[in-house]
Design an enzyme around this catalytic site. Structure first.
Site, mmCIF file in Angstrom:
data_model
loop_
_atom_site.group_PDB
_atom_site.id
_atom_site.type_symbol
_atom_site.label_atom_id
_atom_site.label_comp_id
_atom_site.label_asym_id
_atom_site.label_seq_id
_atom_site.Cartn_x
_atom_site.Cartn_y
_atom_site.Cartn_z
ATOM 1 N N SER A 1 76.774 7.570 61.349
ATOM 2 C CA SER A 1 78.027 7.076 60.787
ATOM 3 C C SER A 1 78.298 7.722 59.420
ATOM 4 O O SER A 1 79.455 7.865 59.012
ATOM 5 C CB SER A 1 78.007 5.544 60.677
ATOM 6 N N CYS B 1 78.319 -6.784 71.990
ATOM 7 C CA CYS B 1 78.568 -6.620 70.559
ATOM 8 C C CYS B 1 79.617 -5.531 70.349
ATOM 9 O O CYS B 1 80.518 -5.666 69.527
ATOM 10 C CB CYS B 1 77.269 -6.241 69.851
ATOM 11 N N CYS C 1 71.318 -4.531 67.928
ATOM 12 C CA CYS C 1 72.245 -4.201 66.863
ATOM 13 C C CYS C 1 72.418 -5.384 65.903
ATOM 14 O O CYS C 1 72.695 -6.506 66.335
ATOM 15 C CB CYS C 1 73.592 -3.880 67.506
ATOM 16 N N MET D 1 79.190 -3.582 58.162
ATOM 17 C CA MET D 1 79.242 -4.906 58.793
ATOM 18 C C MET D 1 77.886 -5.591 58.683
ATOM 19 O O MET D 1 76.862 -5.017 59.035
ATOM 20 C CB MET D 1 79.581 -4.764 60.285
ATOM 21 N N GLY E 1 83.140 2.480 60.525
ATOM 22 C CA GLY E 1 82.091 1.474 60.582
ATOM 23 C C GLY E 1 80.787 2.165 60.223
ATOM 24 O O GLY E 1 80.333 3.030 60.950
ATOM 25 N N MET E 2 80.245 1.802 59.095
ATOM 26 C CA MET E 2 79.030 2.483 58.632
ATOM 27 C C MET E 2 77.817 1.560 58.670
ATOM 28 O O MET E 2 77.822 0.478 58.103
ATOM 29 C CB MET E 2 79.258 3.022 57.225
ATOM 30 N N SER E 3 76.786 2.048 59.323
ATOM 31 C CA SER E 3 75.581 1.231 59.499
ATOM 32 C C SER E 3 74.524 1.503 58.437
ATOM 33 O O SER E 3 73.592 0.748 58.270
ATOM 34 C CB SER E 3 74.971 1.535 60.863
ATOM 35 N N GLY E 4 74.687 2.644 57.780
ATOM 36 C CA GLY E 4 73.658 3.032 56.825
ATOM 37 C C GLY E 4 72.769 4.098 57.437
ATOM 38 O O GLY E 4 71.784 4.512 56.844
ATOM 39 N N GLY E 5 73.131 4.544 58.646
ATOM 40 C CA GLY E 5 72.363 5.584 59.313
ATOM 41 C C GLY E 5 73.043 6.937 59.149
ATOM 42 O O GLY E 5 74.140 7.012 58.603
ATOM 43 N N VAL E 6 72.392 7.979 59.653
ATOM 44 C CA VAL E 6 72.954 9.329 59.525
ATOM 45 C C VAL E 6 74.236 9.509 60.299
ATOM 46 O O VAL E 6 75.167 10.155 59.802
ATOM 47 C CB VAL E 6 72.052 10.436 60.140
#
Length: 360
Positions: free
Chosen positions: A14, A98, A194, A33, A7-12
């Site tokens: 993940s 969540c 989130c 997501m 699950g990648m959030s776009g942060g470092v």
RNA sequence: UGGGGUGUCGCCAAGCGGUAAGGCACGGGACUUUGACUCCCGCAUUCGUAGGUUCGAAUCCUGCCACCCCAG
């Protein structure tokens, strides 16, 4: 060698989680997501940028990526509860829900449909398999431990989840990201709810919950000291936004409580006002990582607790009675707030927790 | 209508002839995967108003205005 959906959030965090699993030889798939359909405003930009970062990171690592949308599930299983709680005068924590409902349920289901053996996230927590089942442990970096937000996870989630950065410090994570040339290595940590993100919270709530102005009264004297815009816009222990500075003895005012029936916001002056502190609390909807309580009914448990994220561990005695938990803290606790979660620990192990119903 | 008192940032409040403290509120930032708390920074060229004295006034003098109190 396993198929793992990250699950990648776009942060470092993940980003590095995906990188490490890929380096370990696994078949890694990055999934972004998007669970919040922006109704306008800015916000849109950040989700777009995060998605762009995910693509960029995955390209750098050399893994495939997809985007999924659980907006419907989020709205039904998290946001509806969130609004109902605020409407009822409580202060919910949408992120713990969540995690249970979306990230470690809908997302897990999705990953398994893709044939994945595991899912992974960039949470700063660790999990460990023991004789009794899976355990959730605090992240190694004491300043970034996120077990508080994952206390509602159960055995199924933990059996499938991997937390590659849980044993690292934030500093190490950034260093690994930088060495690997990941574009997110210096990206600022995201905050706010989130998927919804940082925003003017009161204004955000006002778009969903109508204002119901009323009186602000001093807790000891009953004297009316001001007006409030609607009880749901305030939370216990809150200082800013009351707008009644300068009155009384000149010290700051804090929210002490809410009377939903009379639409009165109780306030008091001074950060050390006794009404701001309690030692007893009742928590409902208890959930245990192990799937069952660590003590028998009626038996007391001595452990530590966090009444809010990042609070230092508080020594407490917990008794499991009927529907909920009765907690007695060794030290007075400030602004224990109904709707918020209290999470229990036995050393490094996160035992579970409950939702605060009342405190006195 | 006499007599007395007070008018300094949204609120409270220092200042007492030498060039506007502080607190609260508010704004911004830091911290932070909830909400809060906390921390840091900012925030009256101006002291009810109009003149006067003085090298220099929020601080002294005078008129006016406003509010408060006591008489009546």
């Amino acid at each position: 060698m396993a198929r793992i959906v990250v699950g990648m959030s776009g942060g470092v965090d993940s980003s590095v989680a995906a990188l490490l699993l890929h380096r370990a030889g696994h078949e890694v798939i990055g999934v972004f997501m998007n669970n919040w359909e922006e109704t306008g405003e800015d916000g849109v930009c950040t989700a777009e940028r995060d998605w762009a970062d995910v693509r960029s990171v995955c390209d750098t690592i050399g893994i495939p990526y997809y985007a999924v949308n659980f907006a419907e599930e989020y709205k039904e299983r998290v946001f509806a509860y969130f609004l109902a709680e605020y409407q009822a005068g409580r202060t919910p924590n949408p992120d713990v829900l969540c995690n249970r409902e979306i990230k470690f349920k809908s997302f897990l289901d999705f990953a398994q449909q893709l044939g994945a053996q595991h899912i992974a996230t960039g949470h700063f927590v660790r999990s460990r398999a023991c004789q009794g089942g899976w355990r959730l442990l605090r992240g190694v970096d004491p300043g970034k431990d996120q077990s508080y937000f994952l206390y509602m996870l159960g055995q199924r989630a933990l059996a499938s989840a991997m937390f590659p950065v849980g044993g690292m410090t934030k500093q190490q994570v950034r260093a690994v990201a930088q060495d690997a040339g990941l574009p997110t290595f210096a990206k600022k940590d995201s905050t706010g709810i989130c998927f919804i993100g940082e925003r003017d919270f009161k204004a955000f709530l006002q778009t969903y919950l109508p204002a119901q102005p009323g009186e602000m009264r001093q807790i000891d004297t009953d004297a009316v000291v001001g007006r409030h815009d609607g009880l749901m816009y305030y939370t216990l222990g809150q200082r800013r936004g009351l707008g009644i500075g300068g009155s009384g003895d000149g010290r700051s005012w804090f929210v002490i409580g809410k009377d939903m029936a009379c639409n009165v916001l109780w306030v008091a002056q001074g950060e050390d006002h006794p009404a701001l502190y309690t030692r007893e609390a009742e928590a409902i909807q208890p959930t245990w990582i192990a799937g069952h309580p660590p003590m028998a009914e009626g038996e007391s448990l001595h452990c530590t607790a966090k009444y809010r994220y990042r609070q230092t561990d508080q020594a407490v005695t917990v008794i499991w009675q009927g529907e909920g938990l009765r907690l007695t803290a060794q030290e007075p606790q400030r602004a224990v707030t109904p709707g918020q979660s209290v999470v229990l620990y036995d050393g490094e192990v996160c035992l579970g927790g409950g939702v605060i119903a009342k405190a006195w």
